[in-house]
Enzyme design. Structure first.
Site, PDB file in Angstrom:
ATOM      1  CG  HIS A  17      34.069 -18.082  19.253  1.00  0.00           C
ATOM      2  ND1 HIS A  17      33.714 -19.536  19.289  1.00  0.00           N
ATOM      3  CD2 HIS A  17      33.138 -17.627  20.045  1.00  0.00           C
ATOM      4  CE1 HIS A  17      32.603 -19.795  20.010  1.00  0.00           C
ATOM      5  NE2 HIS A  17      32.259 -18.425  20.312  1.00  0.00           N
ATOM      6  CG  ASP A  48      35.182 -21.147  22.248  1.00  0.00           C
ATOM      7  OD1 ASP A  48      36.134 -21.769  21.443  1.00  0.00           O
ATOM      8  OD2 ASP A  48      34.191 -21.544  22.327  1.00  0.00           O
ATOM      9  CB  SER A  51      33.121 -19.535   3.592  1.00  0.00           C
ATOM     10  OG  SER A  51      32.918 -19.195   5.025  1.00  0.00           O
ATOM     11  CG  ASN A  52      36.422 -18.346   8.016  1.00  0.00           C
ATOM     12  OD1 ASN A  52      36.926 -17.262   8.064  1.00  0.00           O
ATOM     13  ND2 ASN A  52      35.163 -18.677   8.565  1.00  0.00           N
TER      14      ASN A  52
HETATM   15  C1  GAR Z   1      32.717 -19.533  11.074  1.00  0.00           C
HETATM   16  O1  GAR Z   1      31.755 -18.658  11.272  1.00  0.00           O
HETATM   17  C2  GAR Z   1      33.643 -19.875  12.314  1.00  0.00           C
HETATM   18  O2  GAR Z   1      33.889 -18.619  13.229  1.00  0.00           O
HETATM   19  C3  GAR Z   1      32.854 -20.620  13.061  1.00  0.00           C
HETATM   20  O3  GAR Z   1      32.120 -21.603  12.325  1.00  0.00           O
HETATM   21  C4  GAR Z   1      31.991 -20.980  11.078  1.00  0.00           C
HETATM   22  C5  GAR Z   1      32.563 -21.881  10.008  1.00  0.00           C
HETATM   23  O4  GAR Z   1      32.216 -21.289   8.609  1.00  0.00           O
HETATM   24  N1  GAR Z   1      33.454 -21.452  14.211  1.00  0.00           N
HETATM   25  C6  GAR Z   1      32.915 -21.627  15.460  1.00  0.00           C
HETATM   26  O5  GAR Z   1      31.594 -21.353  15.771  1.00  0.00           O
HETATM   27  C7  GAR Z   1      33.872 -22.399  16.444  1.00  0.00           C
HETATM   28  N2  GAR Z   1      33.293 -22.400  17.570  1.00  0.00           N
HETATM   29  P1  GAR Z   1      33.016 -21.906   7.519  1.00  0.00           P
HETATM   30  O6  GAR Z   1      33.025 -23.343   7.350  1.00  0.00           O
HETATM   31  O7  GAR Z   1      32.168 -21.332   6.251  1.00  0.00           O
HETATM   32  O8  GAR Z   1      34.472 -21.414   7.461  1.00  0.00           O
END
Ligand code: GAR
Length: 189
Positions: A103, A144, A13-14
């Site tokens: 993060h 991190d 989604s990001n």
């Molecule tokens: C996001 O919330 C990101 O911050 C997290 O994974 C998710 C991915 O969502 N990242 C971590 O936890 C890294 N340690 P997405 O695939 O829908 O963008």
């Protein structure tokens, strides 16, 4: 034109939000999405938005294959957006201060190995935190622990489930991540 490469492992989604944000901007372009997961939904999203994709395995991430592919693109910024493998030092060394990660917590709390996605939100709730947030930071060889670029907090006193916390984090990520990427790239000109 500044080039961005996104690494993602999951739903993306990001990645999708970042691609859409820069779609009609001439200064910045998402050149490719790299994933270690052949079944990741991020692949469908990138394909639909006509961004080229690369799928690789864990060996290729560290044996120079992925680095060669990145070098062909020569990105100005590498963005880890839900990328769940450790990023190799060989790539970090070649792209100093050009790799960032998001993060879903207020680091240095709730970081480190195993702290990703829902694990983070569960831990935050378990500790009865009144707030959580997002951290955008440079990537160094430790999980991190790179220099912080941006943090934003949000109250979670009304959240009862990890899903509700995840929703709050999702909203922050959608609002702030593309803007922070833009600031970093425009500042560098
Ligand atoms: C996001 O919330 C990101 O911050 C997290 O994974 C998710 C991915 O969502 N990242 C971590 O936890 C890294 N340690 P997405 O695939 O829908 O963008």
């Amino acid at each position: 034109m500044k080039k961005v490469v996104i690494f993602a492992s999951g739903s993306g989604s990001n990645a999708e939000n970042i691609i859409l944000y820069f779609k009609n901007k001439i200064q910045i372009n998402v050149a490719a999405v790299f994933t270690n997961n052949l079944h990741a939904k991020v692949l469908d999203k990138a394909n639909q938005l006509e961004v080229s994709t690369e799928v690789f395995n864990k060996t290729e991430l560290s044996d120079g294959t992925v680095l060669n592919k990145i070098n062909e693109i020569k990105p100005d910024l590498i963005v880890l957006a839900g990328f769940l493998l450790k990023f190799p030092e060989s790539i970090i060394e070649q792209y100093p201060n050009k790799i960032i990660n998001i993060h879903p917590a207020l680091l240095p709390k709730y970081g480190g190995k195993g702290m990703y996605g829902m694990n983070v939100h569960q831990a935050v709730l378990k500790n009865k935190e009144a707030e959580t947030g997002i951290t955008i930071h440079y990537v160094n060889k430790d999980y991190d622990e790179g220099e912080f670029i941006f943090q934003k907090n949000v109250s979670i006193i009304n959240c009862k489930t990890p899903e509700e916390v995840a929703q709050k984090i999702h909203e922050l990520e959608m609002e702030y991540f593309p803007k922070e990427i833009e600031k970093l790239l425009i500042r560098k000109t």
